[in-house]
Enzyme design. Structure first.
Site, mmCIF file in Angstrom:
data_model
loop_
_atom_site.group_PDB
_atom_site.id
_atom_site.type_symbol
_atom_site.label_atom_id
_atom_site.label_comp_id
_atom_site.label_asym_id
_atom_site.label_seq_id
_atom_site.Cartn_x
_atom_site.Cartn_y
_atom_site.Cartn_z
ATOM 1 N N ARG A 133 0.813 -1.232 0.000
ATOM 2 C CA ARG A 133 0.000 0.000 0.000
ATOM 3 C C ARG A 133 0.840 1.272 0.000
ATOM 4 O O ARG A 133 0.404 2.318 0.459
ATOM 5 C CB ARG A 133 -0.973 0.013 1.177
ATOM 6 N N LYS A 155 3.024 11.272 -11.269
ATOM 7 C CA LYS A 155 2.250 10.363 -12.114
ATOM 8 C C LYS A 155 3.051 9.087 -12.313
ATOM 9 O O LYS A 155 4.203 9.139 -12.746
ATOM 10 C CB LYS A 155 1.946 10.997 -13.468
ATOM 11 N N GLU A 197 9.630 19.189 -24.910
ATOM 12 C CA GLU A 197 8.870 19.456 -23.671
ATOM 13 C C GLU A 197 9.344 20.764 -23.030
ATOM 14 O O GLU A 197 8.564 21.464 -22.389
ATOM 15 C CB GLU A 197 9.000 18.301 -22.677
ATOM 16 N N LYS A 239 6.799 23.318 -13.806
ATOM 17 C CA LYS A 239 5.963 22.129 -13.600
ATOM 18 C C LYS A 239 5.547 22.019 -12.135
ATOM 19 O O LYS A 239 4.393 21.717 -11.827
ATOM 20 C CB LYS A 239 6.691 20.862 -14.058
ATOM 21 N N GLU A 249 -5.024 16.629 -10.873
ATOM 22 C CA GLU A 249 -5.644 16.934 -12.160
ATOM 23 C C GLU A 249 -7.162 17.035 -12.032
ATOM 24 O O GLU A 249 -7.911 16.435 -12.797
ATOM 25 C CB GLU A 249 -5.283 15.821 -13.167
ATOM 26 N N ARG A 254 -3.727 21.415 -14.418
ATOM 27 C CA ARG A 254 -2.613 20.542 -14.800
ATOM 28 C C ARG A 254 -2.694 20.148 -16.275
ATOM 29 O O ARG A 254 -1.687 19.809 -16.893
ATOM 30 C CB ARG A 254 -2.588 19.310 -13.878
ATOM 31 N N ASN A 258 -0.586 19.317 -21.132
ATOM 32 C CA ASN A 258 -0.865 18.435 -22.272
ATOM 33 C C ASN A 258 -0.872 19.173 -23.604
ATOM 34 O O ASN A 258 -1.335 18.627 -24.604
ATOM 35 C CB ASN A 258 -2.213 17.728 -22.073
ATOM 36 N N HIS A 261 -0.200 17.413 -26.868
ATOM 37 C CA HIS A 261 -0.215 15.983 -26.573
ATOM 38 C C HIS A 261 -1.419 15.255 -27.166
ATOM 39 O O HIS A 261 -1.348 14.043 -27.361
ATOM 40 C CB HIS A 261 -0.159 15.751 -25.060
ATOM 41 N N HIS A 265 -0.077 12.336 -29.054
ATOM 42 C CA HIS A 265 -0.309 10.938 -28.669
ATOM 43 C C HIS A 265 -0.864 10.144 -29.839
ATOM 44 O O HIS A 265 -0.509 8.976 -30.036
ATOM 45 C CB HIS A 265 -1.290 10.858 -27.492
ATOM 46 N N HIS A 278 8.412 10.378 -28.260
ATOM 47 C CA HIS A 278 7.358 11.173 -27.625
ATOM 48 C C HIS A 278 7.533 12.670 -27.904
ATOM 49 O O HIS A 278 6.608 13.344 -28.342
ATOM 50 C CB HIS A 278 7.339 10.887 -26.122
HETATM 51 N N1 GLY Z 1 3.145 14.985 -17.997
HETATM 52 C C1 GLY Z 1 1.972 15.672 -17.644
HETATM 53 C C2 GLY Z 1 1.723 15.717 -16.180
HETATM 54 O O1 GLY Z 1 2.568 15.333 -15.400
HETATM 55 O O2 GLY Z 1 0.665 16.116 -15.764
#
Ligand code: GLY
Length: 372
Positions: A133, A155, A197, A239, A249, A254, A258, A261, A265, A278
């Protein structure tokens, strides 16, 4: 941002009890022992135990030496190699990490550390998020892309055969250690992919930073250590600020990260993962998004032109590959499957000027395809 001895810059990610520091400094990896232990020791009583999950591409260059230097300082360190490449974000590799943790009789005080690119960080982070956990997690990113994006913000996850990052969790690291010197040996294509990026941060949040990048194309291409350190630091600050305001998010803020993206993507998936890196897909995707913003009357052409000039100067691709242009239905299908889509509505992050973007809903497929 603060700067202290040994030219180490620190960026704080302020998330209350989940706050942590990003330490950025050339040759920091070689002194990793001191830095890692300084952060971790006060929080973990007793002998430190660590599973170091390493991208096989950096085992001989960085990971083994780091493991040895850590061990010499007292902690018990287990090293697990995972293959390079997107296909490593799989249940098979996740199971290998769980097995290694069982094997070393990991408990809640055990730390998982990832050394490598975004794939390694996402995979090891998800193992850390879910084993017992939740275990403490450290990020040691070794690609530009992972330094400025995926290692910051918590993430983590793996891919499902039918979708990228479909299985995952938010799990903040307890620290991020960035040594820009490791970028000197990164393959050129991968390095430039990370620059896409970096450009993104300028477009979405900071016009001055965009100008800084325009002025420093030569330094960026030459991987000038001073320029790199400044660029990584500013990207992480930007960031960190977004993540601080919208960690999970939920507010939509946030989502600005993107930019480029949704198109990107789709291009990445349709070209076949690994065909278009990417950042390369994001480079093309940002220009599609910017042209879409022009079509919708949100910006004038000069905003797109500046992005195109900078991306071209950094030798990033700026045109949709012709074989993908011939597959409009599949492009729309991919964009609708993007997990950030709500219902069956196409949504895009679009610039309203350099340094500012907004989420725009209700874009039709015809409008989106018209910019390919
Ligand atoms: N790579 C996008 C984020 O971390 O929200």
């Amino acid at each position: 941002m603060t700067t202290h001895s040994l030219s180490v810059r620190t960026v704080s990610v302020d998330l209350g009890a989940r706050s942590y520091r990003i330490e950025i400094g050339a040759k920091l990896l070689q002194q990793g022992l001191k830095y890692l232990l300084d952060w971790v020791a006060p929080e973990v009583p007793g002998k430190l135990r660590l599973l170091l999950v390493a991208d096989s591409a950096v085992v001989e260059t960085h990971a083994r030496a780091l493991a040895l230097s850590l061990q010499a300082g007292g902690p018990e360190v287990h090293l697990l190699q995972v293959p390079s490449g997107e296909s490593t974000k799989s249940s098979v590799q996740l199971q290998r990490i769980y097995d290694a943790l069982v094997e070393m009789a990991a408990d809640r005080r055990t730390i998982v550390a990832a050394i490598g690119g975004g794939v390694t960080g996402d995979l090891a982070g998800f193992a850390a998020a879910t084993y017992a956990r939740g275990l403490r997690f450290l990020q040691v990113p070794t690609t530009l892309l992972s330094m400025v994006d995926s290692s910051v913000g918590g993430k983590t996850g793996i891919n499902h055969p039918r979708g990228k990052n479909l299985i995952g969790a938010f799990h903040q690291p307890m620290g991020v250690l960035i040594d820009p010197a490791v970028l000197q040996t990164l393959p050129d294509r991968e390095y430039r992919s990370g620059l896409a990026e970096v450009v993104k941060y300028g477009v979405i949040l900071d016009a001055d930073f965009f100008e800084f990048l325009e002025r420093n194309v030569t330094g960026l291409s030459a991987r000038d250590p001073q320029v790199l350190s400044a660029v990584i630091c500013r990207s992480c600050e930007l960031k960190a600020d977004v993540v601080r305001q919208d960690e999970f998010e939920t507010t939509g803020l946030r989502a600005v990260l993107n930019y480029g993206h949704t198109f990107g993507h789709a291009f990445e998936a349709l070209a076949g993962y690994g065909q278009l890196l990417h950042g390369e897909a994001v480079s093309i995707g940002m220009l599609c998004a910017s042209r879409l913003a022009e079509k919708l009357g949100r910006i004038t052409a000069d905003v797109t032109d500046r992005q195109q000039r900078l991306l071209e100067a950094l030798q990033l691709p700026v045109h949709v590959p012709s074989d993908l242009r011939d597959r409009p239905a599949e492009i729309v299908q991919c964009m609708l499957l993007d997990k950030k889509t709500e219902g069956r509505e196409l949504r895009f992050v679009l610039p309203s000027r350099l340094g500012h973007v907004e989420t725009v809903r209700g874009v039709t497929s015809e409008q989106a395809l018209s910019v390919l």
